[in-house]
Scaffold this motif. Structure first.
Motif, PDB file in Angstrom:
ATOM      1  N   MET A 267       0.874  -1.183   0.000  1.00 16.26           N
ATOM      2  CA  MET A 267       0.000   0.000   0.000  1.00 16.26           C
ATOM      3  C   MET A 267       0.904   1.224   0.000  1.00 16.26           C
ATOM      4  O   MET A 267       1.684   1.411   0.933  1.00 16.26           O
ATOM      5  N   LYS A 268       0.813   2.022  -1.048  1.00 16.27           N
ATOM      6  CA  LYS A 268       1.676   3.209  -1.131  1.00 16.27           C
ATOM      7  C   LYS A 268       0.833   4.473  -0.962  1.00 16.27           C
ATOM      8  O   LYS A 268      -0.226   4.606  -1.583  1.00 16.27           O
ATOM      9  N   PHE A 269       1.299   5.374  -0.116  1.00 14.11           N
ATOM     10  CA  PHE A 269       0.562   6.618   0.134  1.00 14.11           C
ATOM     11  C   PHE A 269       1.431   7.815  -0.239  1.00 14.11           C
ATOM     12  O   PHE A 269       2.557   7.949   0.251  1.00 14.11           O
TER      13      PHE A 269
ATOM     14  N   ARG B  45      12.173  12.819  -8.483  1.00 15.98           N
ATOM     15  CA  ARG B  45      10.902  13.280  -7.915  1.00 15.98           C
ATOM     16  C   ARG B  45       9.782  12.325  -8.289  1.00 15.98           C
ATOM     17  O   ARG B  45       9.712  11.831  -9.407  1.00 15.98           O
ATOM     18  N   GLY B  46       8.942  12.079  -7.327  1.00 14.55           N
ATOM     19  CA  GLY B  46       7.847  11.123  -7.525  1.00 14.55           C
ATOM     20  C   GLY B  46       8.286   9.673  -7.364  1.00 14.55           C
ATOM     21  O   GLY B  46       7.528   8.744  -7.641  1.00 14.55           O
ATOM     22  N   GLY B  47       9.511   9.476  -6.877  1.00 12.81           N
ATOM     23  CA  GLY B  47      10.111   8.143  -6.868  1.00 12.81           C
ATOM     24  C   GLY B  47       9.510   7.139  -5.896  1.00 12.81           C
ATOM     25  O   GLY B  47       9.798   5.940  -6.001  1.00 12.81           O
ATOM     26  N   SER B  48       8.672   7.578  -4.972  1.00 13.48           N
ATOM     27  CA  SER B  48       8.066   6.600  -4.043  1.00 13.48           C
ATOM     28  C   SER B  48       7.195   5.593  -4.781  1.00 13.48           C
ATOM     29  O   SER B  48       7.042   4.460  -4.313  1.00 13.48           O
ATOM     30  N   ASP B  49       6.604   5.996  -5.889  1.00  8.23           N
ATOM     31  CA  ASP B  49       5.824   5.039  -6.687  1.00  8.23           C
ATOM     32  C   ASP B  49       6.722   3.883  -7.106  1.00  8.23           C
ATOM     33  O   ASP B  49       6.328   2.717  -7.060  1.00  8.23           O
ATOM     34  N   THR B  50       7.927   4.235  -7.525  1.00  4.17           N
ATOM     35  CA  THR B  50       8.856   3.213  -7.995  1.00  4.17           C
ATOM     36  C   THR B  50       9.306   2.326  -6.835  1.00  4.17           C
ATOM     37  O   THR B  50       9.423   1.107  -6.981  1.00  4.17           O
TER      38      THR B  50
HETATM   39 MG    MG Z   1       3.566  11.141  -6.613  1.00  5.71          MG
END
Ligand code: MG
Ligand code: ASP
Length: 422
Positions: free
Chosen positions: A6-8, A155-160
């Motif tokens: 689960m990613k937030f 940036r936005g790397g938590s999705d990865t």
């Molecule tokens: Mg994002």
């Protein structure tokens, strides 16, 4: 029992109340008997603030040491991971936080844009089985093993991070909880009749993300495609109590195209106004000219996108027209001015008031004439097309920026994507 990631994202953990709401979403899955790894972003605005501090720290130099920049900007996620673990424990859920170096999540050495090489999920799995422990993992960060330095993924790397963890622990599903409730056929702010897609194929999502749909980092979709991680994009703002466990929650599943039974020809329309057009006029039509133009641009790290070549007005020479990101427009003109001797052109023309509209759909592989329909519909509305590029599952049109909305809405209706009005 299923194993879930689960990613937030940042807005979902923006303050303590929202972190508590996230913890309730996690509790719901734990109570249902699932094994859960949570991946968190920094609280919204924090990473920007950290980047700002790095910039403010420089007085003399132009660039900072990327290793130290990563040491600073990786901290945002550490705070959220710890806070969520505390909140879960406060709800009597066994949980612990993990930083990138602790698992570890090993990456390349490309600081600020590192690629994940390997995630060790063995300890997480052992703890799921032996202690029913929820893993709360700081997204966006990793470790370069040889130098033992902290890296970040862009940036936005938590999705990865989330998709990589899902692959490593062989999760049944990777949930991306965010501030929108899924992936839409187009940007609802521009196309009021855009609708949420139930499913979208990895390849289509990859195009949409690359073309500027900001739902997920491009790398994360690539990784999902390679490891076949089923990704479900959904809203974190729903109240966990209101979710009916017997029905599919609202959201979009990003999956293999095989899973999509009723494939539309066109799945979505993307657009970007961050484009600029450059025309190099009257260059000799001989081998080596394209190299003389595009090699220096590549060396300057300027991404060239659409390229069109046509006969010049004088009938003897050729014109080369292409697009670059608007942010690189002036730099590109400088590079070309320096290359004038080597290229041998008459002059440069350019425009920044242009937009790229792209039509995406796997169904285009097996349907002819999809682009031709668009040309016809846009001609009827007197929208001039400056350049065209096509690939197997998408085509892009460069038009005057003033017509962006008109073009996007026209194509959205043309391909049957409009939501039925009730
Ligand atoms: Mg994002
Ligand atoms: N916090 C990082 C960012 O703002 C990573 C992420 O949120 O995915 O870019």
């Amino acid at each position: 029992m299923a194993r879930l990631v689960m990613k937030f994202g940042g807005t979902s953990v923006a303050d303590i109340d929202r972190i508590r709401n996230v913890a309730r979403h996690v509790k719901r899955e734990v109570d249902a008997g699932h094994q859960v790894a949570v991946v968190v972003s920094a609280m919204s605005g924090i990473t920007d603030q950290l980047v700002g501090w790095c910039q403010a720290a420089l007085k003399k130099r132009q660039l900072f040491d990327a290793r130290e920049y990563d040491a600073v900007i990786a901290t945002g996620e550490q705070v959220t991971a710890g806070l969520l673990a505390i909140t879960l424990q406060d709800m009597d859920i066994n949980a612990r936080s993990w930083l990138g170096w602790q698992l570890p999540i090993l990456t390349s050495n490309a600081h600020a844009a590192a690629r994940i090489l390997e995630v060790n999920g063995a300890e997480l799995i052992r703890r799921f089985n032996d202690h029913k422990e929820v893993a709360v993992i700081a997204g966006f960060q990793g470790l370069h093993q040889e130098t033992a330095r902290i890296t970040t993924l862009g940036r936005g790397g938590s999705d990865t991070s989330a998709v990589a963890v899902a692959a490593a622990i062989r999760a049944d599903r990777c949930y991306i909880y965010t501030d929108v409730d899924g992936v839409y056929t187009s940007d609802p702010r521009v196309v009021p009749r855009a609708r949420r897609l139930d499913k979208i194929a990895f390849e289509e999502m990859l195009e949409l993300a690359s073309l500027g749909a900001k739902v997920m980092q491009v790398r994360s979709v690539e990784l999902g495609m390679v490891h076949n991680v089923r990704i479900f994009v959904r809203s974190s703002f729903d109240r966990p109590e209101d979710i009916d466990p017997h029905r599919n929650p609202p959201g979009t599943l990003i999956c293999d195209e095989e899973e999509i039974v009723e494939q539309q020809v066109v799945t979505g329309i993307a657009f970007s106004r961050d484009e600029a057009q450059i025309s190099v006029r009257e260059v000799a039509d001989k081998p080596g000219v394209a190299a003389a133009i595009f090699v220096p641009l590549a060396e300057a790290n300027i991404n060239v996108d659409m390229i069109v070549q046509n006969v010049s007005a004088d009938g003897q020479t050729t014109d080369l027209t292409f697009t670059v990101p608007a942010a690189d427009y002036h730099r590109a003109l400088d590079v070309l001015a320096k290359a004038k001797g080597a290229v041998g052109y008459a002059r440069l023309d350019g425009a920044t008031d242009v937009a790229k509209v792209s039509v995406i759909g796997i169904g285009m592989r097996s349907h002819a004439g999809v682009a031709a329909q668009a040309f016809h519909a846009l001609a009827e509305r007197a929208v001039n097309i400056r350049a065209i590029t096509t690939s197997e599952i998408k085509f892009s049109l460069l038009i005057d920026a003033a017509y962006t909305e008109l073009a996007v809405r026209t194509l959205h209706s043309l391909y049957g994507l409009d939501q039925a009005t009730s």
